[in-house]
Write an enzyme that holds these catalytic residues in place. Sequence first.
Site, PDB file in Angstrom:
ATOM      1  N   ASP A 261     -39.083 -34.392   5.484  1.00 13.29           N
ATOM      2  CA  ASP A 261     -38.841 -34.374   4.037  1.00 13.29           C
ATOM      3  C   ASP A 261     -40.123 -34.042   3.259  1.00 13.29           C
ATOM      4  O   ASP A 261     -40.067 -33.832   2.053  1.00 13.29           O
ATOM      5  CB  ASP A 261     -38.264 -35.717   3.563  1.00 13.29           C
ATOM      6  CG  ASP A 261     -39.105 -36.901   3.991  1.00 13.29           C
ATOM      7  OD1 ASP A 261     -39.336 -37.050   5.208  1.00 13.29           O
ATOM      8  OD2 ASP A 261     -39.557 -37.669   3.131  1.00 13.29           O
ATOM      9  N   ASP A 271     -46.539 -33.186  -0.914  1.00 13.10           N
ATOM     10  CA  ASP A 271     -46.480 -34.655  -0.885  1.00 13.10           C
ATOM     11  C   ASP A 271     -47.750 -35.280  -0.325  1.00 13.10           C
ATOM     12  O   ASP A 271     -47.828 -35.654   0.842  1.00 13.10           O
ATOM     13  CB  ASP A 271     -45.245 -35.151  -0.109  1.00 13.10           C
ATOM     14  CG  ASP A 271     -44.030 -35.216  -1.023  1.00 13.10           C
ATOM     15  OD1 ASP A 271     -44.107 -34.725  -2.163  1.00 13.10           O
ATOM     16  OD2 ASP A 271     -42.996 -35.768  -0.597  1.00 13.10           O
TER      17      ASP A 271
HETATM   18  P1  AMP Z   1     -42.802 -40.371   0.836  1.00 11.07           P
HETATM   19  O1  AMP Z   1     -43.168 -41.206   2.024  1.00 11.07           O
HETATM   20  O2  AMP Z   1     -43.687 -40.590  -0.354  1.00 11.07           O
HETATM   21  O3  AMP Z   1     -42.644 -38.948   1.175  1.00 11.07           O
HETATM   22  O4  AMP Z   1     -41.364 -40.902   0.349  1.00 11.07           O
HETATM   23  C1  AMP Z   1     -40.235 -40.969   1.169  1.00 11.07           C
HETATM   24  C2  AMP Z   1     -39.028 -41.239   0.320  1.00 11.07           C
HETATM   25  O5  AMP Z   1     -39.172 -42.474  -0.378  1.00 11.07           O
HETATM   26  C3  AMP Z   1     -38.737 -40.203  -0.752  1.00 11.07           C
HETATM   27  O6  AMP Z   1     -37.349 -40.114  -0.883  1.00 11.07           O
HETATM   28  C4  AMP Z   1     -39.356 -40.809  -1.991  1.00 11.07           C
HETATM   29  O7  AMP Z   1     -38.766 -40.336  -3.174  1.00 11.07           O
HETATM   30  C5  AMP Z   1     -39.059 -42.275  -1.769  1.00 11.07           C
HETATM   31  N1  AMP Z   1     -40.018 -43.157  -2.460  1.00 11.07           N
HETATM   32  C6  AMP Z   1     -41.295 -43.416  -2.122  1.00 11.07           C
HETATM   33  N2  AMP Z   1     -41.851 -44.281  -2.993  1.00 11.07           N
HETATM   34  C7  AMP Z   1     -40.902 -44.590  -3.908  1.00 11.07           C
HETATM   35  C8  AMP Z   1     -40.851 -45.423  -5.066  1.00 11.07           C
HETATM   36  N3  AMP Z   1     -41.899 -46.137  -5.462  1.00 11.07           N
HETATM   37  N4  AMP Z   1     -39.695 -45.460  -5.759  1.00 11.07           N
HETATM   38  C9  AMP Z   1     -38.628 -44.746  -5.375  1.00 11.07           C
HETATM   39  N5  AMP Z   1     -38.605 -43.958  -4.304  1.00 11.07           N
HETATM   40  C10 AMP Z   1     -39.725 -43.865  -3.571  1.00 11.07           C
HETATM   41 MG    MG Z   2     -42.151 -37.338   0.308  1.00  9.91          MG
END
Ligand code: AMP
Ligand code: MG
Length: 504
Positions: A261, A271
């Site tokens: 993702d 990201d």
């Molecule tokens: P990441 O590890 O940052 O790539 O995030 C993985 C998933 O978790 C993605 O769908 C992000 O949108 C979601 N996500 C991460 N942090 C948050 C947060 N604080 N609030 C809502 N969704 C989050």
């Molecule tokens: Mg992400």
Amino acid sequence: MNAPESSSRLGGRLEQLVFDNSFAALPEVFYTRLKPHGLPEPYLVAASADVARLIGLDPGEVQRPEFCEVFAGNRPLAGSDSLAAVYSGHQFGVWAGQLGDGRAHLLGGLRHGNEHWEIQLKGAGRTPYSRGADGRAVLRSSIREFLCSEAMAGLGIPTTRALSVIGADLPVRRETIETAAVVARVAPSFVRFGSFEHWASRERIDTLRHLADYVIDTFRPECRETSNPYAALLADVARRTGTLMADWMAVGFMHGVMNTDNMSILGLTLDYGPFGFMEAFDAGHICNHSDTQGRYTYRNQPHVAQWNLYRLADAFLPLIGKPTLAQAAIDDHYGPAFEAAFERRMAAKLGLREFLPEDEAFVGETFGLLQQHRPDFTNFFRALSNLTVAVDPEKMAKMDAPLRDQFVDRAACDAWLANWRARQAQTPWDEASRQAAMCAANPKYVLRNWLAEAAIRKAREKDYGEVARLLDCLSRPYEEQPHYEAYTALPPDWANGLEVSCSS
Ligand code: AMP
Ligand code: MG
């Protein structure tokens, strides 16, 4: 009279941004339309003049209070049709099911010159994909994403860009209580491998095809000219991802969370979380404290990217038709693209005018030296760039000091340097041209963790000067900037044991 065009070339006002919103024109299954949740009493933390210009905005606009309001998510721009997109993905090698923009709002797309840019706010509150989390981003991780996006762009590496960081005193709970911020990110598209995995996993093949057609028609129209446009798109992603991996390895960049993702369908670095730049070299370095298995170490990145591409190939299979074609789209393009780009990058780093067959062994020997003696990766190659090949043996130790002094075992450095000089003699190049070429390939400045941390600590006291200085320095990382010499230093004592995790 062509006033609108000339004013847009100079950079227009916020209110003059014209959205076309190609992603929002897709059917609603791909996203949820919703407004960002802004920040109370927002303030400007940082902005990039380069990115403002990129999207057709006069850099002076960042100083307006309206800029802060717009990019905190408080004030919608006319024509913006904001939404959060759905996607799924494999996280740490395991199918994670539906994810989606849990804290990202796409404000819309716009055209400037010949380029299409989408603008996204990260941290502007909950969406239907937040999965119980708060939809926020903290100041710390927002500054890191902002600076690293622009540092990567400065290094010439494909990446999403960052226009601004807007902060607020709103408390956000992570391991401790921190404050909220919103990053405005800019990229031609934020579509990910996981955007395709989502529909394939649900066997929604028409929807999957619709997304692939959108990507092809908007970004890769040349794929249409081939007998199997979906196989051509997959091969394109494989090639770009291969080159990107070589780019990362060459500057010592570690992404830290290479989940599917977080992989861009356009081959951009996407990201920024617990990323790091290699300092004392260790190919097994784990930059993400949450990565307990060491899946995303420096040395594993090219392999993980290939694994991720296979997941994308699985998702593309219903469109491509034949498993052998899907597999070939990866195998015939990823490895060769990575190897060619890596060879090119390493030849440039070592100042080799051409890459000879035996140079593969020399590159291996170089990494062996780095692994055994652990000099700072960036400073090693930069110091090498400034050495001369021809040296008076009596003066050699003094001449070579900037490189030798990075080693405890100077004899090991001397032995390697003798081989490097012997290799240089095989394809001679005048010193000045070689040094200039090497300095253009070996950055002097990278976003070291301790630099980001120092800027974050100041920013928490509402002093944003250090963020601005880092942005200024890192946008020209290959140039000598004597006033930023301190940014080449190894981590100070206070920064030993700094940890970065997925918490952001
Ligand atoms: P990441 O590890 O940052 O790539 O995030 C993985 C998933 O978790 C993605 O769908 C992000 O949108 C979601 N996500 C991460 N942090 C948050 C947060 N604080 N609030 C809502 N969704 C989050
Ligand atoms: Mg992400």
